[in-house]
Design a protein around this motif. Structure first.
Motif, PDB file in Angstrom:
ATOM      1  N   LEU A  33      32.846  46.813  53.229  1.00  0.00           N
ATOM      2  CA  LEU A  33      31.783  45.959  53.699  1.00  0.00           C
ATOM      3  C   LEU A  33      30.841  46.761  54.657  1.00  0.00           C
ATOM      4  O   LEU A  33      29.760  46.265  54.560  1.00  0.00           O
ATOM      5  CB  LEU A  33      32.389  44.740  54.539  1.00  0.00           C
ATOM      6  CG  LEU A  33      33.004  43.883  53.513  1.00  0.00           C
ATOM      7  CD1 LEU A  33      33.677  42.426  54.265  1.00  0.00           C
ATOM      8  CD2 LEU A  33      32.293  43.209  52.364  1.00  0.00           C
TER       9      LEU A  33
ATOM     10  N   ILE B 215      36.099  37.655  42.108  1.00  0.00           N
ATOM     11  CA  ILE B 215      36.574  38.171  43.322  1.00  0.00           C
ATOM     12  C   ILE B 215      37.732  37.531  43.718  1.00  0.00           C
ATOM     13  O   ILE B 215      38.668  38.201  44.091  1.00  0.00           O
ATOM     14  CB  ILE B 215      35.302  37.777  44.548  1.00  0.00           C
ATOM     15  CG1 ILE B 215      34.135  38.626  43.905  1.00  0.00           C
ATOM     16  CG2 ILE B 215      35.963  38.149  45.786  1.00  0.00           C
ATOM     17  CD1 ILE B 215      32.819  38.152  44.983  1.00  0.00           C
TER      18      ILE B 215
ATOM     19  N   SER C 297      41.635  39.249  44.133  1.00  0.00           N
ATOM     20  CA  SER C 297      42.086  39.302  45.784  1.00  0.00           C
ATOM     21  C   SER C 297      43.494  38.564  45.898  1.00  0.00           C
ATOM     22  O   SER C 297      44.417  39.214  46.463  1.00  0.00           O
ATOM     23  CB  SER C 297      40.834  38.475  46.380  1.00  0.00           C
ATOM     24  OG  SER C 297      41.118  38.174  47.898  1.00  0.00           O
TER      25      SER C 297
ATOM     26  N   CYS D  79      27.224  41.592  41.030  1.00  0.00           N
ATOM     27  CA  CYS D  79      27.460  41.916  42.557  1.00  0.00           C
ATOM     28  C   CYS D  79      27.578  43.472  42.685  1.00  0.00           C
ATOM     29  O   CYS D  79      28.073  43.945  42.055  1.00  0.00           O
ATOM     30  CB  CYS D  79      28.972  41.365  42.772  1.00  0.00           C
ATOM     31  SG  CYS D  79      29.135  41.667  44.737  1.00  0.00           S
TER      32      CYS D  79
ATOM     33  N   MET E  89      34.762  42.291  49.619  1.00  0.00           N
ATOM     34  CA  MET E  89      35.025  40.920  49.603  1.00  0.00           C
ATOM     35  C   MET E  89      36.405  40.703  48.681  1.00  0.00           C
ATOM     36  O   MET E  89      37.064  39.495  48.992  1.00  0.00           O
ATOM     37  CB  MET E  89      33.981  40.062  48.862  1.00  0.00           C
ATOM     38  CG  MET E  89      32.710  39.893  49.526  1.00  0.00           C
ATOM     39  SD  MET E  89      31.625  38.577  49.100  1.00  0.00           S
ATOM     40  CE  MET E  89      31.136  39.356  47.595  1.00  0.00           C
ATOM     41  N   ARG E  90      36.857  41.493  48.136  1.00  0.00           N
ATOM     42  CA  ARG E  90      38.046  41.266  47.572  1.00  0.00           C
ATOM     43  C   ARG E  90      39.125  41.645  48.269  1.00  0.00           C
ATOM     44  O   ARG E  90      40.325  40.806  48.713  1.00  0.00           O
ATOM     45  CB  ARG E  90      38.316  42.334  46.389  1.00  0.00           C
ATOM     46  CG  ARG E  90      39.838  42.357  45.748  1.00  0.00           C
ATOM     47  CD  ARG E  90      39.996  43.506  44.712  1.00  0.00           C
ATOM     48  NE  ARG E  90      41.316  43.518  44.441  1.00  0.00           N
ATOM     49  CZ  ARG E  90      42.037  44.088  43.311  1.00  0.00           C
ATOM     50  NH1 ARG E  90      40.899  45.094  42.573  1.00  0.00           N
ATOM     51  NH2 ARG E  90      42.855  44.651  43.510  1.00  0.00           N
TER      52      ARG E  90
ATOM     53  N   THR F 249      39.029  42.168  52.023  1.00  0.00           N
ATOM     54  CA  THR F 249      39.315  41.492  53.604  1.00  0.00           C
ATOM     55  C   THR F 249      39.881  40.077  53.459  1.00  0.00           C
ATOM     56  O   THR F 249      40.777  40.034  54.395  1.00  0.00           O
ATOM     57  CB  THR F 249      37.568  41.355  53.789  1.00  0.00           C
ATOM     58  OG1 THR F 249      36.933  42.735  53.684  1.00  0.00           O
ATOM     59  CG2 THR F 249      37.601  40.980  55.389  1.00  0.00           C
TER      60      THR F 249
END
Lengths: 90, 166
Positions: free
Chosen positions: A23, A45, A49, B21, B29-30, B32
């Motif tokens: 990030l 996402i 994740s 994106c 974002m995946r 964290t």
């Protein structure tokens, strides 16, 4: 194995730090405004994740205690066959 | 087998993600939230979140930031299936690195044969990747994805090394 590191805690910290690093780099090079927030974006996402990262890497860390590192990484030899099939299907 | 099922489907999700994106943001974002969820689970189950700091940092920088930064950037330019094939170079890196670092993993003839096969396969995949669209761009993408698993190989071997000491 005595003194083995807890897989959940280890991967949690590693992903948090790694994700934050990504990030940070992103903040200097990419524009968040470029994101098109569609349900598909959110899903693509959230899915890797939750399922790919949280579950996958913990399973991997636990497995690594039992099998060799080379045998473990051979999982990735089988992955492409299914990925190609899925990629072709969608 | 569970891992194969899960990790083969994520390639498609990454591709879908990249349509909307920027790559590093998507990868960040995946991981964290995934990390936060894992730590939360650990706390809820009453465990400690203390861990081996060096090990966590090695995994964070190589396995997650390094590998997936390259994968997300590379997959912008090649198909999800090809990206997964290139990523299949992972055992090859792990074998080489393992043989170099872990004392009781010798470089056997079988292993060397397998590595030769892997290089052949990679060469084929590269040839295939240049056949689609802009050759220069897809080649750069393919190279990024093929280089990415080095990070995971470093992570796997470090974990194994640590396990032995533990």
């Amino acid at each position: 194995m005595a003194g083995a590191v807890d897989a959940v805690g280890l991967n949690g910290w590693a992903m948090l730090t790694g994700g934050a690093t990504l990030l940070a780099v992103s903040a200097t090079r990419e524009r968040p405004a470029d994101v098109a927030w569609t349900p598909a974006t959110v899903g693509s996402i959230v899915y890797p994740s939750a399922i790919g990262s949280s579950l996958g890497f913990v399973v991997m860390t636990v497995l690594l205690r039992r099998i060799s590192a080379v045998a473990m990484s051979c999982v990735h030899l089988l992955v492409p066959f299914r990925a190609l099939a899925l990629g072709a299907a969608f | 087998m569970l891992l194969v099922g899960v990790w083969s489907s994520t390639w498609l999700a990454i591709k879908s993600d990249l349509e909307d994106c920027p790559p590093l943001l998507g990868a960040g974002m995946r991981f964290t939230p995934a990390g936060l969820v894992l730590l939360a689970i650990r706390v809820r189950r009453g465990g400690t979140v203390r861990t081996d700091r060096t090990l966590a940092i090695v995994l964070a920088l190589f396995q997650f930031a390094g590998t997936y930064g390259l994968v997300y950037c590379g997959e912008q330019r090649v198909t999800s299936g090809l990206a997964a094939v290139l990523f299949g170079a992972l055992p090859f890196y792990t074998a080489l690195l393992g043989a170099a670092i872990l004392p009781d993993v010798p470089l056997t003839r079988t292993l060397l044969g397998g590595i030769a096969l892997a290089i052949g396969g990679l060469a084929l995949a590269f040839a295939e990747s240049t056949g689609h669209g802009d050759a220069g761009r897809s080649l750069a993408g393919a190279a990024a994805v093929a280089a990415a698993p080095v990070g995971i190989a470093i992570g796997n071997v470090t974990l194994k090394l640590h396990g032995r000491r533990g």
